[in-house]
Design a protein around this motif. Structure first.
Motif, mmCIF file in Angstrom:
data_model
loop_
_atom_site.group_PDB
_atom_site.id
_atom_site.type_symbol
_atom_site.label_atom_id
_atom_site.label_comp_id
_atom_site.label_asym_id
_atom_site.label_seq_id
_atom_site.Cartn_x
_atom_site.Cartn_y
_atom_site.Cartn_z
ATOM 1 N N THR A 178 7.460 6.126 10.462
ATOM 2 C CA THR A 178 7.677 6.323 9.263
ATOM 3 C C THR A 178 8.485 7.704 9.131
ATOM 4 O OG1 THR A 178 5.433 7.735 9.900
ATOM 5 C CG2 THR A 178 5.329 5.591 8.566
ATOM 6 N N HIS A 179 8.699 8.377 8.232
ATOM 7 C CA HIS A 179 9.494 9.485 8.298
ATOM 8 C C HIS A 179 8.689 10.599 7.703
ATOM 9 C CE1 HIS A 179 13.115 6.890 9.076
ATOM 10 N NE2 HIS A 179 13.434 7.894 9.554
ATOM 11 N N GLN A 180 7.452 10.442 6.599
ATOM 12 C CA GLN A 180 6.782 11.405 6.096
ATOM 13 C C GLN A 180 5.295 11.399 6.685
ATOM 14 O OE1 GLN A 180 8.422 13.568 4.353
ATOM 15 N NE2 GLN A 180 10.299 12.368 4.127
ATOM 16 N N PRO A 181 4.976 12.786 7.102
ATOM 17 C CA PRO A 181 3.658 13.036 7.728
ATOM 18 C C PRO A 181 2.626 12.511 6.738
ATOM 19 C CG PRO A 181 4.989 14.961 7.746
ATOM 20 C CD PRO A 181 5.606 13.839 6.997
ATOM 21 N N GLU A 182 2.713 12.314 5.256
ATOM 22 C CA GLU A 182 1.711 11.736 4.383
ATOM 23 C C GLU A 182 1.672 10.205 4.444
ATOM 24 O OE1 GLU A 182 0.703 11.638 -0.362
ATOM 25 O OE2 GLU A 182 2.221 13.208 0.421
ATOM 26 N N VAL A 183 2.924 9.743 4.636
ATOM 27 C CA VAL A 183 2.754 8.258 4.767
ATOM 28 C C VAL A 183 2.366 7.846 6.105
ATOM 29 C CG1 VAL A 183 4.441 6.297 5.026
ATOM 30 C CG2 VAL A 183 4.794 8.154 3.073
ATOM 31 N N GLN A 184 2.533 8.576 7.066
ATOM 32 C CA GLN A 184 2.038 8.319 8.419
ATOM 33 C C GLN A 184 0.600 8.139 8.204
ATOM 34 O OE1 GLN A 184 2.379 11.542 11.123
ATOM 35 N NE2 GLN A 184 2.142 10.109 13.022
ATOM 36 N N ASN B 134 0.710 -1.084 -0.071
ATOM 37 C CA ASN B 134 -0.043 -0.121 0.037
ATOM 38 C C ASN B 134 0.868 1.114 -0.133
ATOM 39 O OD1 ASN B 134 -2.098 -1.873 2.292
ATOM 40 N ND2 ASN B 134 -2.594 -1.444 0.165
ATOM 41 N N ILE B 135 1.966 1.181 0.222
ATOM 42 C CA ILE B 135 2.944 2.278 0.359
ATOM 43 C C ILE B 135 4.268 2.127 -0.910
ATOM 44 C CG2 ILE B 135 4.502 3.872 1.902
ATOM 45 C CD1 ILE B 135 1.696 3.680 2.772
ATOM 46 N N SER B 136 4.482 3.181 -1.197
ATOM 47 C CA SER B 136 5.619 3.222 -2.366
ATOM 48 C C SER B 136 6.777 2.708 -1.421
ATOM 49 C CB SER B 136 5.956 4.495 -2.934
ATOM 50 O OG SER B 136 7.091 4.568 -3.510
ATOM 51 N N THR B 137 7.603 1.718 -2.410
ATOM 52 C CA THR B 137 8.736 1.060 -1.810
ATOM 53 C C THR B 137 10.020 2.157 -1.628
ATOM 54 O OG1 THR B 137 9.528 0.412 -4.341
ATOM 55 C CG2 THR B 137 8.316 -1.149 -2.806
ATOM 56 N N ARG C 215 -5.161 3.092 6.321
ATOM 57 C CA ARG C 215 -5.106 1.715 5.556
ATOM 58 C C ARG C 215 -5.201 0.750 7.145
ATOM 59 N NH1 ARG C 215 -7.476 -1.029 2.493
ATOM 60 N NH2 ARG C 215 -6.456 -2.968 1.535
ATOM 61 N N ILE C 216 -4.843 0.847 7.932
ATOM 62 C CA ILE C 216 -4.983 -0.243 9.005
ATOM 63 C C ILE C 216 -6.433 -0.040 9.493
ATOM 64 C CG2 ILE C 216 -4.333 -0.524 11.490
ATOM 65 C CD1 ILE C 216 -1.514 0.145 10.922
ATOM 66 N N ARG C 217 -6.994 1.295 9.604
ATOM 67 C CA ARG C 217 -8.321 1.448 9.972
ATOM 68 C C ARG C 217 -9.140 0.860 8.960
ATOM 69 N NH1 ARG C 217 -9.013 4.318 14.350
ATOM 70 N NH2 ARG C 217 -7.247 5.881 15.201
ATOM 71 N N GLU C 218 -9.039 0.657 7.888
ATOM 72 C CA GLU C 218 -9.742 0.333 6.660
ATOM 73 C C GLU C 218 -9.707 -1.261 6.705
ATOM 74 O OE1 GLU C 218 -9.382 3.791 3.188
ATOM 75 O OE2 GLU C 218 -8.091 1.836 3.144
#
Length: 373
Positions: free
Chosen positions: A249-255, A214-217, A261-264
């Motif tokens: 994580t390191h980026q707020p958008e990724v966080q 779900n997240i870019s590699t 996604r976990i909630r979904e």
């Protein structure tokens, strides 16, 4: 006794008497005693635990920070100065960090009248539970400070090595708790219940797809389930199971993407299995972001004093120092400690020879930063 041996002796005394976050009463008194014995002035901030001292005069202020708390770990190392407090250990090296900054304070005191400003040295409590930095700031210890520097020993680097980086360094730390509620039943008649253990097990597996699918590699992200708890006997399907874990994580958008996604996933599993799944989310320290200027400056000073310097990789661990860097600029650095065992390991044993050199480095760094600021 040599200067270096004195610092090692202090480190060993701290190591033998570790205290957990927010409980560092004896540690605080020891550090206060050593500072006052060296003629250093303590600042009267309202802190339950922790110490702040200052060297020099003038308007400019640079801060150095050490952390002083330990971890709830049973020590298994065989060093003669192993922990005397059962179940508590300096398994992260905060005893080393404290000794380094004690040494820096003593060195700065030797030529206090020549300093082009003031150096404020913070011995911070409660780093491990991410509450200490906020307490230090609330007490007013960052007032007037133009830049702050701190360190962590790095077991994976040899002694004499130094690493840091500008921008994002240590990770944002989130914690989650997921409660799965099905319907209990006799283990011999599972069709009469709704098996929360089977559901929780499948959810654990599904969570691993968040980072991989779900997240870019190209982004840094870790999702780890670290605890699963349910049931209390061998022949009963429990009604509830609880999962706990962490997201780095390191980026707020990724966080934000990961949490969403976990909630979904939890909601989808609840709907598909006819169960109830609740997700609690606990935000920890934010990403530690080094100021580019001060990270470059810290590296230059390290090279000048003889360290082998390198650009650090991004770190997936969390660090309470991030709270300071949200308020003022500065840099956090890694100094090699060459331990055979990593941080938070019960046999962790850093090489103490790093302490004197690191103390001299931070004294030099603070003095030069006063001229730079």
């Amino acid at each position: 006794m040599t200067f270096g041996q004195q610092l090692i002796d202090w480190r060993r005394e701290l190591h033998q008497h570790p205290e957990l976050s927010g409980q560092e009463v004896e540690t605080t008194e020891r550090i206060r005693h050593w500072l006052e014995g060296a003629g250093l002035r303590l600042l009267p901030y309202q802190l339950t635990t922790g110490v702040v001292t200052e060297v020099g005069k003038g308007e400019k202020v640079i801060a150095l920070r050490a952390d002083i708390d330990a971890l709830p770990i049973v020590e298994t190392s065989d060093v003669p100065f192993r922990s005397r407090r059962p179940g508590v250990m300096h398994a992260c090296g905060h005893d080393v960090h404290s000794s380094v900054m004690l040494g820096a304070a003593l060195l700065l005191k030797e030529h206090e009248n020549q300093l082009p400003g003031r150096v404020r040295i913070i011995f911070q409590p409660a780093e491990e539970n991410f509450t200490g930095a906020r307490a230090i700031i609330k007490a007013g210890a960052l007032e007037g400070v133009s830049a702050i520097f701190g360190m962590h020993n790095e077991p994976g680097l040899p002694v004499g090595s130094f690493a840091t980086r500008g921008g994002a360094f240590y990770a944002n730390v989130d914690r989650f708790v997921i409660r799965v509620k099905g319907k209990g039943a006799h283990a011999a008649r599972p069709h009469e219940g709704n098996d929360s253990i089977v559901l929780a097990s499948q959810l654990v597996t599904a969570l691993q797809s968040v980072a991989s699918r779900n997240i870019s590699t190209l982004e840094s992200v870790v999702v780890s389930v670290t605890r699963i708890q349910g049931g209390n006997t061998w022949n009963v399907l429990p009604e509830t199971v609880e999962l706990e874990g962490t997201v780095r994580t390191h980026q707020p958008e990724v966080q934000r993407q990961v949490e969403k996604r976990i909630r979904e996933l939890a909601s989808g599993f609840a709907s598909a299995f006819g169960a109830q799944i609740d997700v609690e989310w606990f935000a920890g320290p934010t990403t530690l972001v080094n100021d580019e200027k001060w990270a470059t400056f810290a590296t230059r000073v390290a090279r000048d004093v003889g360290y082998h310097t390198r650009t650090a990789d991004v770190h997936m661990g969390g660090e309470d120092f991030a709270v300071y860097l949200n308020a003022i600029p500065g840099a956090f650095v890694s100094i090699g400690s060459a331990s055979s065992y990593g941080l938070h390991h019960p046999a962790y044993n850093p090489n103490e020879t790093l302490i004197e050199d690191a103390a001299r480095y931070f004294a030099s760094l603070a003095e030069q930063a006063l001229l730079e600021s």
